[in-house]
Design a protein around this motif. Structure first.
Motif, PDB file in Angstrom:
ATOM      1  N   UNK A  93       1.087  -1.111   0.199  1.00  0.00           N
ATOM      2  CA  UNK A  93       0.474  -0.305  -0.029  1.00  0.00           C
ATOM      3  C   UNK A  93       0.898   1.201   0.130  1.00  0.00           C
ATOM      4  N   UNK A  94       2.070   1.713   0.613  1.00  0.00           N
ATOM      5  CA  UNK A  94       3.047   2.343   0.784  1.00  0.00           C
ATOM      6  C   UNK A  94       3.574   2.591  -0.732  1.00  0.00           C
ATOM      7  N   UNK A  95       3.677   1.284  -1.401  1.00  0.00           N
ATOM      8  CA  UNK A  95       4.463   1.844  -2.474  1.00  0.00           C
ATOM      9  C   UNK A  95       2.928   2.190  -3.966  1.00  0.00           C
ATOM     10  N   UNK A  96       2.421   1.925  -3.151  1.00  0.00           N
ATOM     11  CA  UNK A  96       1.178   1.939  -3.953  1.00  0.00           C
ATOM     12  C   UNK A  96       1.162   3.637  -4.079  1.00  0.00           C
ATOM     13  N   UNK A  97       0.757   4.477  -2.895  1.00  0.00           N
ATOM     14  CA  UNK A  97       0.719   5.952  -2.334  1.00  0.00           C
ATOM     15  C   UNK A  97       1.219   6.616  -2.946  1.00  0.00           C
TER      16      UNK A  97
END
Lengths: 512, 166
Positions: free
Chosen positions: A136-140
């Motif tokens: 989710x961090x990288x998608x953010x």
């Protein structure tokens, strides 16, 4: 000797301001760090801490190196403004690609830079591997990149660092924006962000509600809403899953996204004028007129062409698969509601041609969209009509021709010429990309489609853009996205500045 | 010599059996469905892949998305069946691997012209699982060193700026 000192001062000025832009964008990495912390994703959190630290170190060193220029109160010249804007995009592309490389989802450094440039330029093409399993961090981070890219990194820096950024207007113009919403450029930058943030809140809430109504869990629906809003508003086209907008299987979700990306493709000046109560601007503005005409014609032609091929059987399918994709192409968003290969296999040459033209025209100037821009198309078209009228009138008659863009402006040869030059630059880049694609063995229609997509910062793919495509094509696509987003001049200024430095250095060496 | 010939025959038999097993793949790649969409349109096909994301319930039926490594596609199936799925693929989980048989639609009339698959048979071939994160100690050390170095540099920068303003 004096010229060498002058050049040294120039480099210090560029280093100082580029350093600040790097610092501000690097500080945004705290958002994916917090996100990773909240969702207990430890590896991505460490990746972002490392990347953030490297970016901060470089930014601080650049500021320190250039600080002397600030002490001597050297003025920023136009060339510096353009070089700062274009150089900061390159430096940030490299720095922001570090989390991609550390995540292991990019097969190479070039692939990682491709994705970052795609995000910054709001193109939306992706070479990231296994999107369905990224954190989710990288998608953010991917969606933050596309969101700030839409508004502009210089605009972001001006919003936060008003005092430190002297000569701000020159950098602002260097990033492909020229509109002045309020008398000073720092105020304009703040207004641009204010408009975007208000839409962010409203758009995310609407998409969140729709997301929950179509069966997504509340937390997941919120993240999807935030990501899809960031992509739609910035006319980016990234999505958190590999199926892009098709992941949701919902007409309502697609329609809300479409409304947001149409709004995102409009000039910030139009948003501001409407907020100021000038509603007549919607009817009178040359860009809106141009967009309405070209998008209507493109939709009708695509519908007729696909009806002839009997691709879709009813009106709902026509709306969701044809109109959605044509508007997505025209606004340079790049959300695809069909598979990339379906364009090649089912839409036929006529459908592909319509998409290529729509992608090249693009959205509005000073918006988050790419392409030639409706304003330039409108000006060149009106210029053509003006010339025809002049031919038909007597030589004695002196008519003043005007167009309306936020205010009435005189349509003269200089305006027409500058618009035509930019359009020619886009066409040359598009043609080069098409030739390169065919050189590597791709069909001409596929090469043209993909080339129009990168030049116009769209992000729709016909299946050419994959991690297995030749590196030369990846590099060219990175350059084309960059040129298209900064509208050529800043990049040309950077190249000129660099070559000028090399030339002088060579001369000095030869003298000694 | 006879012993060698016997061994060779056994090896040949064994390898040919293996080859037969590989050739007899009982499902179609999603990419092939898209590439030959007109050919497969309205036909019953079987696909196998990982369930990704989450299910989206729409009344009695639900949408799930399957990724088989070549591409991903939406599956329209009974909501009760969708509830059998325990793991959906994401950063923290490897999703259940499922085998689905159903009618492939190139441009589904029921779903606004979408390329989808309406499931008639569903089987969990392999259960998914939670993926344990392996955190490298080297990564932690590098992150710590770089953070300290950044903080020191920031302090120096702040001091220089303050000094310049005085």
């Amino acid at each position: 000797m004096a010229s060498l000192k002058h050049r040294q001062n120039g480099i210090e000025i560029i280093s100082y301001y580029t350093g600040y832009i790097v610092l501000i964008v690097a500080s945004l990495m705290t958002i994916p760090i917090i996100t990773s912390l909240l969702f207990l994703e430890w590896n991505p959190m460490l990746d972002f801490i490392i990347s953030d630290a490297i970016a901060f170190i470089l930014g601080i060193l650049m500021i320190m190196y250039g600080m002397r220029s600030k002490e001597r109160n050297h003025d920023i010249q136009w060339k510096h403004g353009f070089v700062i804007a274009s150089l900061s995009w390159i430096v940030l592309t490299v720095l922001c690609s570090i989390p991609y490389i550390l995540s292991g989802h990019s097969l190479s450094f070039v692939d990682a830079c491709f994705d970052v440039m795609s995000g910054f330029t709001t193109t939306g093409l992706a070479l990231t591997q296994d999107l369905d399993h990224i954190s989710i961090g990288l998608n953010m981070w991917r969606h933050i990149l596309t969101f700030i890219g839409g508004q502009g990194m210089v605009v972001l820096t001006l919003t936060f660092l008003g005092k430190e950024m002297g000569g701000a207007f020159k950098m602002y113009v260097g990033e492909g924006k020229d509109i002045e919403l309020v008398p000073n450029v720092k105020g304009t930058a703040r207004q641009i962000w204010k408009i975007s943030m208000i839409y962010l809140i409203i758009g995310t809430i609407v998409l969140w509600i729709v997301g929950m109504s179509i069966g997504l869990k509340p937390v997941s629906a919120f993240l999807h809403a935030l990501f899809i809003f960031a992509s739609s508003w910035s006319t980016g086209g990234f999505a958190p899953n590999s199926q892009n907008i098709m992941y949701y299987h919902s007409m309502m979700f697609e329609t809300v996204a479409m409304v947001i990306f149409i709004l995102g493709s409009l000039n910030f000046g139009i948003h501001y004028a409407i907020w100021q109560g000038k509603r007549k601007e919607i009817v009178k503005n040359i860009e809106i007129q141009s967009f309405l005409v070209t998008s209507f014609v493109a939709c009708m032609l695509a519908l007729a062409g696909l009806a002839k091929l009997n691709v879709y059987s009813d009106a709902i399918a026509g709306f969701r698969r044809v109109i959605f994709n044509v508007i997505s192409a025209h606004t340079t968003t790049g959300f695809g509601s069909i598979y990339a290969r379906q364009f090649a296999l089912e839409w036929g040459d006529f459908g592909i041609l319509i998409m290529v033209v729509a992608m090249l025209i693009g959205g509005s100037a000073c918006s988050t969209a790419g392409g030639f821009k409706g304003l330039r198309v409108g000006i060149v078209f009106k210029g053509l009509i003006m010339d025809v009228k002049k031919l038909l009138l007597t030589e004695r008659s002196m008519n003043v021709y005007k167009y309306h863009h936020l205010k009435d402006r005189v349509l003269d040869d200089t305006v027409i010429k500058s618009s035509a030059i930019i359009i020619i630059c886009y066409i040359v880049t598009f043609a080069t990309g098409t030739i390169l694609g065919t050189f590597y063995g791709y069909p001409i229609s596929a090469s043209a489609f993909e080339s129009a997509s990168v030049t116009g910062n769209v992000g729709l793919s016909i299946g050419v853009t994959t991690s297995s495509m030749p590196t030369a094509m990846k590099l060219f696509y990175i350059i084309a996205m960059y040129l298209g987003r900064l509208e050529f001049l800043s990049v040309f200024a950077l190249i000129g500045y660099f070559l000028g430095g090399v030339k002088k250095a060579c001369k000095n060496i030869l003298k000694h | 010599m006879q012993k060698y010939i016997k061994t060779l025959i056994w090896v040949l038999l064994f390898t040919s059996t293996l080859t037969f097993k590989v050739n007899a793949q009982s499902f179609t790649d999603i990419n092939e469905l898209i590439e030959k969409a007109k050919e497969y349109n309205g036909e019953e096909v079987t696909i196998q892949g990982e369930v990704i994301g989450e299910s989206m319930k729409r009344g009695d039926y639900s949408w799930i998305n399957i990724n088989d490594g070549t591409n991903a596609i939406g599956i329209w199936l009974d909501s009760d069946i969708a509830e059998e799925i325990l793991f959906y693929g994401n950063y923290k989980c490897k999703g259940d691997t499922v085998k689905i048989t159903g009618i492939f639609n190139r441009a589904c009339k029921e779903h606004g012209g979408e390329a989808d698959l309406h499931s008639s048979s569903f089987e969990i071939v392999k259960n998914g699982y939670e993926v344990k994160e392996q955190i490298s100690p080297v990564k932690i050390i590098i992150a710590a060193i770089l953070t300290i170095f950044t903080l020191v540099l920031m302090l120096i920068l702040v001091k220089v700026i303050k000094k310049r303003r005085l």
